[in-house]
Design an enzyme around this catalytic site. Structure first.
Site, mmCIF file in Angstrom:
data_model
loop_
_atom_site.group_PDB
_atom_site.id
_atom_site.type_symbol
_atom_site.label_atom_id
_atom_site.label_comp_id
_atom_site.label_asym_id
_atom_site.label_seq_id
_atom_site.Cartn_x
_atom_site.Cartn_y
_atom_site.Cartn_z
ATOM 1 N N MET A 66 0.801 -1.212 0.000
ATOM 2 C CA MET A 66 0.000 0.000 0.000
ATOM 3 C C MET A 66 0.839 1.269 0.000
ATOM 4 O O MET A 66 0.308 2.360 -0.051
ATOM 5 C CB MET A 66 -0.912 0.008 1.231
ATOM 6 C CG MET A 66 -2.042 -0.994 1.128
ATOM 7 S SD MET A 66 -3.175 -0.841 2.498
ATOM 8 C CE MET A 66 -2.268 -1.654 3.769
ATOM 9 N N LEU A 74 2.626 -7.967 9.977
ATOM 10 C CA LEU A 74 2.179 -6.618 10.337
ATOM 11 C C LEU A 74 0.846 -6.339 9.637
ATOM 12 O O LEU A 74 0.797 -5.610 8.647
ATOM 13 C CB LEU A 74 3.233 -5.594 9.912
ATOM 14 C CG LEU A 74 3.032 -4.132 10.306
ATOM 15 C CD1 LEU A 74 3.454 -3.887 11.746
ATOM 16 C CD2 LEU A 74 3.808 -3.191 9.380
ATOM 17 N N PRO A 75 -0.236 -6.964 10.124
ATOM 18 C CA PRO A 75 -1.516 -6.688 9.457
ATOM 19 C C PRO A 75 -1.955 -5.239 9.656
ATOM 20 O O PRO A 75 -1.873 -4.707 10.760
ATOM 21 C CB PRO A 75 -2.494 -7.663 10.139
ATOM 22 C CG PRO A 75 -1.835 -8.115 11.386
ATOM 23 C CD PRO A 75 -0.362 -7.920 11.219
ATOM 24 N N HIS A 76 -2.374 -4.607 8.569
ATOM 25 C CA HIS A 76 -2.847 -3.229 8.642
ATOM 26 C C HIS A 76 -3.672 -2.924 7.406
ATOM 27 O O HIS A 76 -3.642 -3.675 6.426
ATOM 28 C CB HIS A 76 -1.695 -2.251 8.761
ATOM 29 C CG HIS A 76 -0.775 -2.249 7.569
ATOM 30 N ND1 HIS A 76 0.135 -3.257 7.347
ATOM 31 C CD2 HIS A 76 -0.646 -1.399 6.540
ATOM 32 C CE1 HIS A 76 0.791 -3.007 6.233
ATOM 33 N NE2 HIS A 76 0.339 -1.888 5.703
ATOM 34 N N ALA A 77 -4.409 -1.809 7.472
ATOM 35 C CA ALA A 77 -5.124 -1.323 6.301
ATOM 36 C C ALA A 77 -4.852 0.175 6.218
ATOM 37 O O ALA A 77 -3.879 0.661 6.814
ATOM 38 C CB ALA A 77 -6.613 -1.643 6.414
#
Lengths: 88, 144
Positions: free
Chosen positions: A9, B61-64
């Site tokens: 991202m 490192l889970p993220h959004a």
């Protein structure tokens, strides 16, 4: 010299990788622009060098510039060993 | 960086990465860091982009994105008893859930995380942590 730190991202791991790369450059007494980018735009951005993870490295390596795959993006020792070939 | 004990779990069991990411995200929901939809976005990110959230051997490192429902920046730490795999060659035993509101604030969080996982000794300690206090002590360093 412009270095792109690439993650999915352009917001998560690429920022951590940018910090590690900047730390390594400092240790090596080198100056370079380090920017973060997301995977989908990375290929179209100008750069002399790309640092990223193993999956993205395979996909981004089109032969036009060096692409470095990092296993532990916070490990300055690993980043230094792989980066030193290209800087300085 | 000081972490509340409420955002840390050790010795957990998860059947797969998706369950671990959801549980890790649940801590952020309960702590008021994110809306429920943020956790769905965390899972979706892995489905879309692949296991790249494994940022160091054994560490995910889970993220959004901030616009996916971040209320207050913070991290959660969810440590499993046994690793779960993301792909044939990627697995994780430590899940660090990240909720960031913008890039600048985000940097301080990332710095604190990088200091622990970038140090091979501390990384081993984190993976082996069996108490919440051990995890708090690893993250509670001088840089804050």
């Amino acid at each position: 010299m412009k270095i792109l730190a690439v993650c999915g991202m352009g917001f998560g791991s690429s920022m951590m990788l940018k910090m590690t790369v900047e730390q390594v450059l400092k240790e090596l007494n080198q100056v370079a622009d380090v920017e973060t980018a997301d995977f989908s735009t990375a290929a179209s951005l100008p750069a002399d060098l790309i640092v990223t993870n193993e999956e993205f490295a395979k996909q981004l390596d089109d032969g036009s510039k060096p692409v470095i795959a990092i296993e532990n993006i916070a490990d300055s020792q690993e980043v230094k060993e792989k980066l030193i070939v290209y800087v300085g | 960086m000081k972490l509340n004990k409420e955002v840390i779990r050790v010795g957990q069991l998860a059947s797969d990465w998706e369950e671990a990411v959801k549980q890790c995200g649940q801590l952020l929901i309960e702590n008021g860091n994110v809306e429920a939809r943020y956790v769905s976005a965390m899972v979706e990110t892995v489905h879309t982009l692949g296991p790249y959230i494994v940022i160091a051997p054994g560490v995910a490192l889970p993220h959004a994105r901030p616009e996916d429902g971040v209320l207050q920046q913070g991290i959660s730490v969810y440590i499993l008893r046994k690793p779960v795999s993301f792909s044939s060659d990627k697995e994780a035993i430590v899940f660090i859930g990240l909720a960031a509101q913008n890039k600048v604030m985000h940097l301080n969080l990332m710095k604190a995380v990088a200091e622990v996982i970038g140090d091979s000794e501390q990384l081993v300690q984190l993976k082996k942590a069996r108490t919440v206090r051990e995890v708090q002590q690893l993250f509670d360093k001088e840089s804050g």
